[in-house]
Motif scaffolding. Structure first.
Motif, PDB file in Angstrom:
ATOM      1  N   GLU A 181      21.000  79.989  50.857  1.00  0.00           N
ATOM      2  CA  GLU A 181      21.014  79.269  52.133  1.00  0.00           C
ATOM      3  C   GLU A 181      20.605  80.259  53.216  1.00  0.00           C
ATOM      4  OE1 GLU A 181      25.506  79.640  53.726  1.00  0.00           O
ATOM      5  OE2 GLU A 181      25.313  78.483  51.854  1.00  0.00           O
ATOM      6  N   PRO A 182      20.272  79.801  54.417  1.00  0.00           N
ATOM      7  CA  PRO A 182      19.979  80.755  55.490  1.00  0.00           C
ATOM      8  C   PRO A 182      21.196  81.649  55.742  1.00  0.00           C
ATOM      9  CG  PRO A 182      19.254  78.553  56.096  1.00  0.00           C
ATOM     10  CD  PRO A 182      20.065  78.401  54.838  1.00  0.00           C
ATOM     11  N   VAL A 183      20.952  82.945  55.861  1.00  0.00           N
ATOM     12  CA  VAL A 183      22.054  83.900  56.024  1.00  0.00           C
ATOM     13  C   VAL A 183      21.679  84.953  57.048  1.00  0.00           C
ATOM     14  CG1 VAL A 183      22.907  83.615  53.658  1.00  0.00           C
ATOM     15  CG2 VAL A 183      21.194  85.370  54.155  1.00  0.00           C
ATOM     16  N   GLU A 184      22.688  85.708  57.493  1.00  0.00           N
ATOM     17  CA  GLU A 184      22.480  86.843  58.380  1.00  0.00           C
ATOM     18  C   GLU A 184      23.048  88.079  57.703  1.00  0.00           C
ATOM     19  OE1 GLU A 184      23.733  89.970  60.857  1.00  0.00           O
ATOM     20  OE2 GLU A 184      25.232  88.452  60.330  1.00  0.00           O
ATOM     21  N   ILE A 185      22.225  89.115  57.560  1.00  0.00           N
ATOM     22  CA  ILE A 185      22.658  90.371  56.958  1.00  0.00           C
ATOM     23  C   ILE A 185      22.231  91.520  57.861  1.00  0.00           C
ATOM     24  CG2 ILE A 185      22.582  91.881  54.929  1.00  0.00           C
ATOM     25  CD1 ILE A 185      21.592  89.521  53.302  1.00  0.00           C
ATOM     26  N   GLY A 186      23.186  92.322  58.251  1.00  0.00           N
ATOM     27  CA  GLY A 186      22.864  93.479  59.084  1.00  0.00           C
ATOM     28  C   GLY A 186      22.144  93.126  60.361  1.00  0.00           C
ATOM     29  N   GLY A 187      22.462  91.970  60.926  1.00  0.00           N
ATOM     30  CA  GLY A 187      21.824  91.540  62.159  1.00  0.00           C
ATOM     31  C   GLY A 187      20.476  90.887  61.977  1.00  0.00           C
TER      32      GLY A 187
END
Length: 429
Positions: free
Chosen positions: A322-328
């Motif tokens: 799914e759409p995600v956020e990693i490390g900004g």
């Protein structure tokens, strides 16, 4: 494993069409050549500082470099799938894809699998390994290592990789499995073929050649499994067959074959690299070598520090579900991530003076060279055992052990594994 790219193959896929946010750092990333192949850690340190999650057009992957971000992904298998964890994005022909789809190559086992299937396969493998006694394994490893060292001890010089680091784990895993030692060469060829198929861009002709041999390996494992079903023996393969039959539902044949092939591959490849890198590190650093000579109890610490400082599995992949956020960084569904364990194990937030190889460091056990969470390497105890025993015997049997002079180190060209192609050593006869 040493992948020697043929004239008709490259070690990385072509840049995909379309627009990806490629930074200068991503453009500069090339772990297949030059300074980054010899020593990737300065580049990883720069990535952790400047752009801890970056996209590489060369690998077609987002590289995640910080310890905390990698741990967060490993703890969340629902959002980050392991189904393609050992697959670099490659261009495969329709013929190759069809052949893979109908064979064990399409089945998931331990590394490239998600729950609930992973849970069942892991349970089966854990049950089979539990039947193998640790004391028996150490005696077996020690006997194999001693016999290999016997072959070159009187010469005063040897290539550690070809004469010990490769045959020791390969012979050990075949012995544990109960596979004939005469089959070592073809099992090694099949392991190399499989890694080439998932990690190296091959021409259509090479794809057909490699797939043909891998289908031969499927027939090989089918025959051995059927033999164990009819006449079980005291070996790991019989234990696996028995455990697969006790599962509900039963583990399908192709999935069992996949598990066997993966365990043979993983059971020698990373240990070969780990042993070579460990010996190189010790022989390059007289103060560290002195610590293990004066007190063999430091040998396990040397193994752990090598796992941290020169990780033999540099990275494994995950796919965003799914759409995600990693490390900004915002990433879409379907993005391929390269979790760079080698970088995480040098993260200054967790490892003081991380670039220094130091057996006395107190933070060494925090490394994630064997992964973390549900995919922690099931073969980690055996790998540690093999390298420890090999180091003990090398130091006992070869007085004045040292690096042979005037050698240029060459590393395997592979996006997943790191290891030396050869390591020439010498000693006093």
């Amino acid at each position: 494993m040493a992948i020697d790219p043929a004239d008709d193959a490259t070690t990385s896929p072509a840049t995909p069409a379309g627009t990806c946010p490629v930074s200068r750092l991503g453009e500069e990333f090339n772990p297949f050549h030059g300074a980054q192949l010899q020593d990737p850690y300065p580049f990883y340190a720069r990535a952790r500082r400047e752009e801890p999650v970056f996209y590489s057009p060369l690998t077609r992957m987002w590289h995640v470099t910080r310890y905390d971000d990698i741990i967060a992904v490993l703890k969340d298998p629902a959002r980050f799938s392991s189904a393609q964890s050992v697959n670099v994005p490659l261009d495969l022909t329709p013929e190759t894809r069809e052949a893979m789809r109908s064979s064990y190559l399409s089945r998931s086992s331990l590394t490239n699998n998600d729950p609930p299937s992973h849970t069942q396969i892991r349970r089966m493998v854990n049950k089979a390994f539990a039947a193998r006694q640790t004391a028996d394994l150490e005696a077996r490893v020690r006997a194999i290592a001693a016999s290999l060292i016997d072959r070159f001890a009187e010469r005063g010089a040897a290539d550690l990789v070809s004469e010990l680091a490769f045959p020791l784990p390969m012979r050990t895993i075949l012995s544990v499995f109960g596979a004939p030692e005469d089959d070592l060469a073809k099992l090694k060829q099949w392991a190399d073929d499989w890694i080439a198929l998932v990690a190296v861009q091959l021409t259509p002709e090479r794809q057909r050649e490699v797939v043909g041999r891998l289908l031969e390996s499927e027939r090989y494992w089918t025959r051995l499994i059927e033999e164990r079903r009819a006449r079980p023996r005291d070996d790991l393969l019989s234990d696996l067959v028995r455990a697969s039959q006790e599962e509900e539902p039963r583990v399908p044949l192709l999935q069992l074959i996949n598990a066997c092939a993966v365990m043979v591959l993983a059971g020698h490849e990373t240990t070969t690299n780990l042993l070579g890198l460990c010996v190189y590190r010790l022989l390059s650093l007289p103060d560290q070598l002195r610590l293990v000579r004066e007190d063999p109890a430091n040998i396990p610490r040397a193994v752990e520090e090598t796992l941290r400082a020169d990780t033999s599995v540099q990275a494994l992949m995950r796919t965003t579900m799914e759409p995600v956020e990693i490390g900004g960084v915002e990433l879409p569904k379907g993005a391929t991530l390269a979790l760079t364990f080698a970088s995480a194990n040098h993260d200054e937030a967790y490892f003081h003076d991380a670039a220094r190889f130091d057996l006395r460091r107190q933070d060494v056990t925090r490394h994630i060279a064997f992964g973390h969470g549900i995919h922690f390497c099931v073969g980690a105890p055996l790998a540690r055992l093999e390298v420890r025993v090999a180091l003990e015997l090398l130091l006992q049997r070869l007085p004045g052990l040292r690096l042979a002079p005037d050698q240029e180190l060459s590393y395997v060209v592979n996006p997943i594994h790191r290891g030396l192609r050869e390591l020439k050593i010498a000693w006093d006869v």
